[in-house]
Design a protein around this motif. Structure first.
Motif, PDB file in Angstrom:
ATOM      1  N   PRO A  18      33.555  32.902  26.310  1.00  0.00           N
ATOM      2  CA  PRO A  18      34.507  34.004  26.493  1.00  0.00           C
ATOM      3  C   PRO A  18      34.301  34.811  27.778  1.00  0.00           C
ATOM      4  CG  PRO A  18      33.652  33.978  24.254  1.00  0.00           C
ATOM      5  CD  PRO A  18      32.866  32.956  25.024  1.00  0.00           C
ATOM      6  N   ALA A  19      33.091  34.878  28.287  1.00  0.00           N
ATOM      7  CA  ALA A  19      32.834  35.730  29.458  1.00  0.00           C
ATOM      8  C   ALA A  19      32.995  34.992  30.793  1.00  0.00           C
ATOM      9  CB  ALA A  19      31.434  36.319  29.363  1.00  0.00           C
ATOM     10  N   ILE A  20      33.329  33.731  30.754  1.00  0.00           N
ATOM     11  CA  ILE A  20      33.402  32.942  31.986  1.00  0.00           C
ATOM     12  C   ILE A  20      34.560  33.426  32.864  1.00  0.00           C
ATOM     13  CG2 ILE A  20      34.962  31.145  31.150  1.00  0.00           C
ATOM     14  CD1 ILE A  20      33.031  29.100  32.464  1.00  0.00           C
ATOM     15  N   HIS A  21      34.370  33.331  34.164  1.00  0.00           N
ATOM     16  CA  HIS A  21      35.432  33.652  35.109  1.00  0.00           C
ATOM     17  C   HIS A  21      36.218  32.379  35.388  1.00  0.00           C
ATOM     18  CE1 HIS A  21      33.718  37.556  36.061  1.00  0.00           C
ATOM     19  NE2 HIS A  21      32.539  36.963  36.119  1.00  0.00           N
ATOM     20  N   ILE A  22      37.507  32.414  35.165  1.00  0.00           N
ATOM     21  CA  ILE A  22      38.370  31.275  35.480  1.00  0.00           C
ATOM     22  C   ILE A  22      39.340  31.753  36.539  1.00  0.00           C
ATOM     23  CG2 ILE A  22      40.036  29.602  34.610  1.00  0.00           C
ATOM     24  CD1 ILE A  22      38.795  30.016  31.819  1.00  0.00           C
ATOM     25  N   ILE A  23      39.233  31.149  37.715  1.00  0.00           N
ATOM     26  CA  ILE A  23      40.061  31.625  38.827  1.00  0.00           C
ATOM     27  C   ILE A  23      40.826  30.461  39.456  1.00  0.00           C
ATOM     28  CG2 ILE A  23      38.637  33.618  39.324  1.00  0.00           C
ATOM     29  CD1 ILE A  23      37.327  32.035  41.568  1.00  0.00           C
ATOM     30  N   PRO A  24      42.029  30.745  39.909  1.00  0.00           N
ATOM     31  CA  PRO A  24      42.805  29.700  40.581  1.00  0.00           C
ATOM     32  C   PRO A  24      42.461  29.612  42.061  1.00  0.00           C
ATOM     33  CG  PRO A  24      44.150  31.645  40.333  1.00  0.00           C
ATOM     34  CD  PRO A  24      42.813  31.948  39.680  1.00  0.00           C
ATOM     35  N   HIS A  25      42.582  28.430  42.588  1.00  0.00           N
ATOM     36  CA  HIS A  25      42.478  28.232  44.037  1.00  0.00           C
ATOM     37  C   HIS A  25      43.561  27.233  44.422  1.00  0.00           C
ATOM     38  CE1 HIS A  25      40.989  27.761  48.047  1.00  0.00           C
ATOM     39  NE2 HIS A  25      40.945  26.463  47.888  1.00  0.00           N
ATOM     40  N   TYR A  26      44.486  27.673  45.232  1.00  0.00           N
ATOM     41  CA  TYR A  26      45.617  26.822  45.565  1.00  0.00           C
ATOM     42  C   TYR A  26      45.630  26.416  47.023  1.00  0.00           C
ATOM     43  CZ  TYR A  26      47.230  28.204  41.003  1.00  0.00           C
ATOM     44  OH  TYR A  26      47.317  28.422  39.664  1.00  0.00           O
ATOM     45  N   GLY A  27      44.547  26.540  47.689  1.00  0.00           N
ATOM     46  CA  GLY A  27      44.509  26.115  49.085  1.00  0.00           C
ATOM     47  C   GLY A  27      44.104  27.251  49.993  1.00  0.00           C
ATOM     48  N   GLY A  28      44.324  27.058  51.255  1.00  0.00           N
ATOM     49  CA  GLY A  28      43.895  28.055  52.226  1.00  0.00           C
ATOM     50  C   GLY A  28      42.571  27.632  52.814  1.00  0.00           C
ATOM     51  N   GLY A  29      42.069  28.394  53.709  1.00  0.00           N
ATOM     52  CA  GLY A  29      40.822  28.061  54.381  1.00  0.00           C
ATOM     53  C   GLY A  29      39.604  28.408  53.563  1.00  0.00           C
ATOM     54  N   SER A  30      38.453  28.095  54.136  1.00  0.00           N
ATOM     55  CA  SER A  30      37.205  28.360  53.431  1.00  0.00           C
ATOM     56  C   SER A  30      36.989  29.848  53.204  1.00  0.00           C
ATOM     57  CB  SER A  30      36.029  27.764  54.201  1.00  0.00           C
ATOM     58  OG  SER A  30      35.957  28.320  55.502  1.00  0.00           O
ATOM     59  N   GLY A  31      37.507  30.686  54.110  1.00  0.00           N
ATOM     60  CA  GLY A  31      37.351  32.137  53.937  1.00  0.00           C
ATOM     61  C   GLY A  31      38.003  32.621  52.659  1.00  0.00           C
ATOM     62  N   LEU A  32      39.189  32.111  52.376  1.00  0.00           N
ATOM     63  CA  LEU A  32      39.882  32.485  51.139  1.00  0.00           C
ATOM     64  C   LEU A  32      39.106  31.979  49.926  1.00  0.00           C
ATOM     65  CD1 LEU A  32      42.263  33.670  49.597  1.00  0.00           C
ATOM     66  CD2 LEU A  32      43.468  31.505  49.949  1.00  0.00           C
ATOM     67  N   LEU A  33      38.617  30.760  50.007  1.00  0.00           N
ATOM     68  CA  LEU A  33      37.829  30.190  48.904  1.00  0.00           C
ATOM     69  C   LEU A  33      36.606  31.059  48.612  1.00  0.00           C
ATOM     70  CD1 LEU A  33      37.197  27.870  46.913  1.00  0.00           C
ATOM     71  CD2 LEU A  33      36.056  26.712  48.829  1.00  0.00           C
ATOM     72  N   TYR A  34      35.875  31.415  49.656  1.00  0.00           N
ATOM     73  CA  TYR A  34      34.686  32.247  49.475  1.00  0.00           C
ATOM     74  C   TYR A  34      35.055  33.624  48.908  1.00  0.00           C
ATOM     75  CZ  TYR A  34      32.360  28.758  52.428  1.00  0.00           C
ATOM     76  OH  TYR A  34      31.864  27.602  52.954  1.00  0.00           O
ATOM     77  N   ALA A  35      36.163  34.175  49.395  1.00  0.00           N
ATOM     78  CA  ALA A  35      36.605  35.486  48.905  1.00  0.00           C
ATOM     79  C   ALA A  35      36.960  35.419  47.424  1.00  0.00           C
ATOM     80  CB  ALA A  35      37.801  35.968  49.721  1.00  0.00           C
ATOM     81  N   GLU A  36      37.578  34.329  46.994  1.00  0.00           N
ATOM     82  CA  GLU A  36      37.926  34.177  45.580  1.00  0.00           C
ATOM     83  C   GLU A  36      36.665  34.158  44.713  1.00  0.00           C
ATOM     84  OE1 GLU A  36      41.983  31.514  46.243  1.00  0.00           O
ATOM     85  OE2 GLU A  36      40.073  30.497  45.914  1.00  0.00           O
ATOM     86  N   ILE A  37      35.651  33.442  45.168  1.00  0.00           N
ATOM     87  CA  ILE A  37      34.400  33.362  44.395  1.00  0.00           C
ATOM     88  C   ILE A  37      33.695  34.725  44.384  1.00  0.00           C
ATOM     89  CG2 ILE A  37      32.119  32.280  44.263  1.00  0.00           C
ATOM     90  CD1 ILE A  37      34.425  30.349  43.611  1.00  0.00           C
ATOM     91  N   HIS A  38      33.585  35.343  45.543  1.00  0.00           N
ATOM     92  CA  HIS A  38      32.932  36.655  45.595  1.00  0.00           C
ATOM     93  C   HIS A  38      33.682  37.674  44.748  1.00  0.00           C
ATOM     94  CE1 HIS A  38      29.624  36.014  48.341  1.00  0.00           C
ATOM     95  NE2 HIS A  38      30.422  35.335  49.147  1.00  0.00           N
ATOM     96  N   SER A  39      35.003  37.619  44.769  1.00  0.00           N
ATOM     97  CA  SER A  39      35.786  38.549  43.966  1.00  0.00           C
ATOM     98  C   SER A  39      35.504  38.354  42.481  1.00  0.00           C
ATOM     99  CB  SER A  39      37.277  38.351  44.266  1.00  0.00           C
ATOM    100  OG  SER A  39      38.051  39.200  43.465  1.00  0.00           O
ATOM    101  N   ALA A  40      35.445  37.112  42.041  1.00  0.00           N
ATOM    102  CA  ALA A  40      35.161  36.834  40.624  1.00  0.00           C
ATOM    103  C   ALA A  40      33.768  37.314  40.236  1.00  0.00           C
ATOM    104  CB  ALA A  40      35.295  35.343  40.347  1.00  0.00           C
ATOM    105  N   LEU A  41      32.826  37.180  41.157  1.00  0.00           N
ATOM    106  CA  LEU A  41      31.444  37.579  40.868  1.00  0.00           C
ATOM    107  C   LEU A  41      31.209  39.072  41.076  1.00  0.00           C
ATOM    108  CD1 LEU A  41      29.586  34.607  42.595  1.00  0.00           C
ATOM    109  CD2 LEU A  41      29.883  34.987  40.124  1.00  0.00           C
ATOM    110  N   GLY A  42      32.170  39.730  41.720  1.00  0.00           N
ATOM    111  CA  GLY A  42      31.985  41.153  42.013  1.00  0.00           C
ATOM    112  C   GLY A  42      30.966  41.377  43.105  1.00  0.00           C
ATOM    113  N   THR A  43      30.860  40.400  44.002  1.00  0.00           N
ATOM    114  CA  THR A  43      29.926  40.518  45.121  1.00  0.00           C
ATOM    115  C   THR A  43      30.718  40.705  46.407  1.00  0.00           C
ATOM    116  OG1 THR A  43      29.871  38.102  45.372  1.00  0.00           O
ATOM    117  CG2 THR A  43      28.150  39.112  44.040  1.00  0.00           C
ATOM    118  N   ARG A  44      30.040  41.076  47.431  1.00  0.00           N
ATOM    119  CA  ARG A  44      30.685  41.330  48.714  1.00  0.00           C
ATOM    120  C   ARG A  44      30.837  40.042  49.509  1.00  0.00           C
ATOM    121  NH1 ARG A  44      28.075  46.494  51.346  1.00  0.00           N
ATOM    122  NH2 ARG A  44      29.748  46.037  52.764  1.00  0.00           N
ATOM    123  N   THR A  45      31.851  40.007  50.343  1.00  0.00           N
ATOM    124  CA  THR A  45      32.048  38.869  51.225  1.00  0.00           C
ATOM    125  C   THR A  45      31.479  39.156  52.582  1.00  0.00           C
ATOM    126  OG1 THR A  45      34.235  39.660  51.835  1.00  0.00           O
ATOM    127  CG2 THR A  45      34.076  38.058  50.070  1.00  0.00           C
TER     128      THR A  45
END
Length: 103
Positions: free
Chosen positions: A76-103
């Motif tokens: 139940p506590a898992i983060h499920i996030i979509p990634h539909y493309g874009g560069g590596s910066g967007l990918l990293y930002a999506e992961i950091h956002s889910a983790l609540g960490t800074r980019t």
């Protein structure tokens, strides 16, 4: 595996999946595995507690909805996030956002 955030990437296109895994595993704080399809993703989540499930491109909306429902039943506590493309910066930002960490 020492304190690395474990990420499961679900996709339908093998080459794109390999690229996403290469980018995520280039980060020392993350370890990513990939699967091609819903059934394998659900099976992986039954046997392992990932911090994040990243939904890669190619999944139909009903497949994404089913995955979210089934995986949330397992973790139940898992983060499920979509990634539909874009560069590596967007990918990293999506992961950091889910983790609540800074980019």
């Amino acid at each position: 595996m020492e304190n690395r955030t474990e990420i499961l990437v679900v996709g339908t296109h093998e080459d794109i999946l390999k690229t996403i895994l290469r980018l995520l595993n280039a980060e020392n704080a993350w370890y990513a595995e990939g699967v091609l399809g819903c059934e394998e993703a659900i099976a992986k989540c039954k046997s392992h507690a990932y911090a994040i499930v990243l939904l890669g491109g190619g999944l139909a909306e009903p497949e994404e909805a089913r995955l979210k429902t089934e995986i949330k039943k397992i973790h139940p506590a898992i983060h499920i996030i979509p990634h539909y493309g874009g560069g590596s910066g967007l990918l990293y930002a999506e992961i950091h956002s889910a983790l609540g960490t800074r980019t």
